[in-house]
Design a protein around this motif. Structure first.
Motif, mmCIF file in Angstrom:
data_model
loop_
_atom_site.group_PDB
_atom_site.id
_atom_site.type_symbol
_atom_site.label_atom_id
_atom_site.label_comp_id
_atom_site.label_asym_id
_atom_site.label_seq_id
_atom_site.Cartn_x
_atom_site.Cartn_y
_atom_site.Cartn_z
ATOM 1 N N THR A 96 -9.669 22.892 -2.899
ATOM 2 C CA THR A 96 -9.190 24.169 -2.368
ATOM 3 C C THR A 96 -7.925 24.605 -3.101
ATOM 4 O O THR A 96 -7.239 23.799 -3.737
ATOM 5 C CB THR A 96 -8.855 24.058 -0.869
ATOM 6 O OG1 THR A 96 -7.739 23.159 -0.708
ATOM 7 C CG2 THR A 96 -10.050 23.555 -0.066
ATOM 8 N N ARG B 224 -5.272 25.522 -1.573
ATOM 9 C CA ARG B 224 -4.138 24.920 -0.865
ATOM 10 C C ARG B 224 -3.863 23.516 -1.399
ATOM 11 O O ARG B 224 -2.705 23.137 -1.605
ATOM 12 C CB ARG B 224 -4.423 24.875 0.641
ATOM 13 C CG ARG B 224 -3.256 24.312 1.465
ATOM 14 C CD ARG B 224 -3.560 24.391 2.953
ATOM 15 N NE ARG B 224 -2.567 23.680 3.753
ATOM 16 C CZ ARG B 224 -1.455 24.214 4.251
ATOM 17 N NH1 ARG B 224 -1.191 25.493 4.022
ATOM 18 N NH2 ARG B 224 -0.614 23.507 4.971
ATOM 19 N N ALA B 225 -4.926 22.736 -1.634
ATOM 20 C CA ALA B 225 -4.737 21.393 -2.183
ATOM 21 C C ALA B 225 -4.094 21.467 -3.563
ATOM 22 O O ALA B 225 -3.246 20.643 -3.926
ATOM 23 C CB ALA B 225 -6.070 20.663 -2.253
ATOM 24 N N LEU C 89 -0.432 22.219 -3.065
ATOM 25 C CA LEU C 89 0.276 21.031 -2.588
ATOM 26 C C LEU C 89 0.546 20.067 -3.740
ATOM 27 O O LEU C 89 1.548 19.338 -3.718
ATOM 28 C CB LEU C 89 -0.535 20.337 -1.490
ATOM 29 C CG LEU C 89 -0.625 21.088 -0.153
ATOM 30 C CD1 LEU C 89 -1.501 20.323 0.831
ATOM 31 C CD2 LEU C 89 0.766 21.314 0.440
ATOM 32 N N ARG C 90 -0.340 20.052 -4.723
ATOM 33 C CA ARG C 90 -0.074 19.228 -5.906
ATOM 34 C C ARG C 90 1.147 19.758 -6.650
ATOM 35 O O ARG C 90 1.985 18.974 -7.120
ATOM 36 C CB ARG C 90 -1.290 19.241 -6.830
ATOM 37 C CG ARG C 90 -1.103 18.408 -8.092
ATOM 38 C CD ARG C 90 -0.987 16.935 -7.772
ATOM 39 N NE ARG C 90 -0.460 16.174 -8.897
ATOM 40 C CZ ARG C 90 -0.284 14.859 -8.896
ATOM 41 N NH1 ARG C 90 -0.588 14.151 -7.813
ATOM 42 N NH2 ARG C 90 0.203 14.247 -9.947
ATOM 43 N N ILE D 80 2.757 22.169 6.271
ATOM 44 C CA ILE D 80 2.030 21.061 5.657
ATOM 45 C C ILE D 80 1.810 19.965 6.696
ATOM 46 O O ILE D 80 2.755 19.519 7.365
ATOM 47 C CB ILE D 80 2.808 20.499 4.454
ATOM 48 C CG1 ILE D 80 3.005 21.600 3.408
ATOM 49 C CG2 ILE D 80 2.072 19.313 3.840
ATOM 50 C CD1 ILE D 80 3.916 21.195 2.259
ATOM 51 N N GLY D 81 0.568 19.560 6.881
ATOM 52 C CA GLY D 81 0.250 18.509 7.833
ATOM 53 C C GLY D 81 0.764 17.153 7.378
ATOM 54 O O GLY D 81 0.912 16.904 6.170
ATOM 55 N N ARG D 82 1.017 16.282 8.335
ATOM 56 C CA ARG D 82 1.594 14.969 8.022
ATOM 57 C C ARG D 82 0.713 14.174 7.067
ATOM 58 O O ARG D 82 1.196 13.505 6.161
ATOM 59 C CB ARG D 82 1.815 14.177 9.317
ATOM 60 C CG ARG D 82 2.384 12.783 9.085
ATOM 61 C CD ARG D 82 2.677 12.081 10.405
ATOM 62 N NE ARG D 82 3.677 12.814 11.176
ATOM 63 C CZ ARG D 82 4.118 12.446 12.379
ATOM 64 N NH1 ARG D 82 3.600 11.366 12.960
ATOM 65 N NH2 ARG D 82 5.031 13.160 13.008
ATOM 66 N N ASN D 83 -0.587 14.233 7.226
ATOM 67 C CA ASN D 83 -1.501 13.468 6.388
ATOM 68 C C ASN D 83 -2.314 14.353 5.440
ATOM 69 O O ASN D 83 -3.356 13.935 4.931
ATOM 70 C CB ASN D 83 -2.466 12.660 7.271
ATOM 71 C CG ASN D 83 -1.732 11.647 8.126
ATOM 72 O OD1 ASN D 83 -0.837 10.953 7.643
ATOM 73 N ND2 ASN D 83 -2.107 11.574 9.405
ATOM 74 N N GLU D 84 -1.818 15.555 5.219
ATOM 75 C CA GLU D 84 -2.559 16.494 4.369
ATOM 76 C C GLU D 84 -2.465 16.059 2.905
ATOM 77 O O GLU D 84 -1.373 15.820 2.380
ATOM 78 C CB GLU D 84 -2.014 17.905 4.532
ATOM 79 C CG GLU D 84 -2.913 18.970 3.925
ATOM 80 C CD GLU D 84 -2.456 20.383 4.303
ATOM 81 O OE1 GLU D 84 -3.131 21.337 3.873
ATOM 82 O OE2 GLU D 84 -1.432 20.520 5.017
ATOM 83 N N ALA D 85 -3.610 15.977 2.241
ATOM 84 C CA ALA D 85 -3.652 15.440 0.878
ATOM 85 C C ALA D 85 -3.577 16.561 -0.159
ATOM 86 O O ALA D 85 -4.162 17.627 0.017
ATOM 87 C CB ALA D 85 -4.939 14.646 0.664
ATOM 88 N N ALA D 86 -2.848 16.289 -1.209
ATOM 89 C CA ALA D 86 -2.793 17.189 -2.353
ATOM 90 C C ALA D 86 -3.938 16.867 -3.302
ATOM 91 O O ALA D 86 -4.540 15.787 -3.250
ATOM 92 C CB ALA D 86 -1.452 17.035 -3.072
#
Length: 397
Positions: A67, A69-70, A73-74, A96-102
């Motif tokens: 996505t 968003r991912a 986040l990277r 940004i969620g606590r465990n949200e991955a980039a």
């Protein structure tokens, strides 16, 4: 627009780019342009900032992300201050969620990395493929010399005699010198690919894959508008762009010939065995142009790479039928993969014993390929150019 709104807009654009890349749709620059036209409320500063975010995220990701968003986040991992803009505001992205991955980083997808490694591109050489490229221009010697050119900004003189370099983003298209054909935007490495042809006034030269004619124009200048210069391609739309460019550049000797895919030799039959030189600027994966088109990494797949290799082999065979004894083929790809470069030369020479790989006398680049089938390789890290493989094949007399 608020900074947070710019981030959210960049995420939406990235979602579209990811979708288009997976489906071989419109490229990233067109997606960005389409967004700008559809969102007139975004001012010029907003558009520039969003574009920087989009391309920053593309460069930060290795394999194609799931996505936008991912992907963003990277980018946050390298620019932590951006995390504050994920504030859940009206037009901004959710927190940004606590465990949200980039998305994953790196130079490219693992299989591409393996192919680059087998082609001796790794470490700093690989990382440099994602640097931002400068803007190089070629001074059109049909109209002016580099020393007498008058432009608003002083560029860095490069090794090629007509080359000047400017920072990325310099608006040379707005200069009078660009509008009247005194300069053309052309990478320094691409200029050396043209000079490798060693086209001389009075020769018969064919640019077999001319496209919109950037290299054809450089050949016309080298030939001082004297001789026969053929610009051919199977893409009618791209080839049609050459006419106004040639008129602007004062390149009056160019003849355009549209080719029929699968029957390319028919329109060129009158030149069979008569060309002094044929430039084969072959379609390729473009791994050498990732500095300018980082999203191209997400479009490449194994079937496409195989198709490029087959096309390149066919183009060399076509060129070989056009060259006269003692004549030459200059084979060029803006790829750093051996499958599209030195392997193609070696395979051709294995079958065609009346041809030899003749070393190029270029003051740039390094020899590349197996003995007897070597060409010259240019890389962003070593030469400060786009990545190129250039080889010369000569037909024995």
């Amino acid at each position: 627009m608020t900074p947070a709104a710019r981030v959210q807009s960049a995420i939406k654009i990235l979602d579209t780019i990811i979708d288009r890349a997976g489906n071989k749709g419109a490229p990233a620059d067109r997606v960005v342009s389409d967004w700008a036209r559809a969102n007139r409320y975004a001012g010029s500063k907003d558009r520039r900032a969003i574009r920087e975010l989009v391309y920053g995220a593309i460069r930060a990701c290795g394999p194609i992300p799931e996505t936008g968003r991912a992907a963003m986040l990277r980018l946050v991992e390298g620019q932590p201050a951006l995390a504050e803009l994920f504030d859940g505001s009206t037009y901004g992205p959710p927190a940004i969620g606590r465990n949200e991955a980039a998305a994953l980083g790196g130079v490219a997808a693992p299989w591409v990395i393996r192919h680059l490694g087998k082609s001796w591109i790794s470490g700093d050489e690989a990382e440099a493929l994602l640097d931002r490229a400068p803007l190089d221009i070629r001074v059109n010697s049909l109209k002016v010399s580099r020393d007498t050119l008058e432009v608003p900004e002083t560029g860095e003189k490069l090794l090629a005699p007509d080359a000047l370099r400017y920072p990325s983003g310099t608006q040379v298209e707005q200069w009078p010198a660009f509008r009247d054909g005194r300069i053309e935007v052309q990478d320094h490495g691409s200029q050396w690919a043209c000079r490798a042809v060693a086209a001389r006034p009075g020769e018969t030269v064919i640019d077999l894959c001319a496209g919109a004619g950037g290299k054809t124009l450089a050949l016309a200048a080298a030939m001082d508008n004297r001789g026969v210069l053929i610009a051919s391609d199977t893409d009618r739309n791209r080839l049609s762009r050459l006419r106004p460019r040639a008129e602007k550049a004062g390149a009056s000797m160019i003849e355009r010939i549209l080719l029929d895919p699968g029957k390319e030799l028919a329109p060129l039959s009158q030149y069979r065995g008569k060309a002094d030189a044929v430039l084969v600027d072959a379609p390729c994966s473009g791994t050498g142009t990732w500095r300018r088109n980082p999203e191209a990494r997400w479009r490449l797949d194994k079937p496409e790479l195989l198709k490029f290799s087959e096309t390149q082999a066919n183009l060399i065979r076509i060129a070989a039928q056009l060259v006269k004894p003692g004549g030459r083929i200059i084979y060029v790809t803006c790829s750093l993969l051996n499958e599209e470069g030195s392997d193609r030369i070696a395979a051709f020479l294995t079958v065609h014993k009346d041809w030899t790989a003749t070393p190029l006398d270029l003051p740039i680049g390094r020899p590349h390929g197996v003995e007897g089938a070597q060409g010259t390789r240019l890389t962003p890290f070593h030469d400060g150019t786009d990545g190129f493989f250039i080889a010369q094949l000569t037909l024995r007399q």
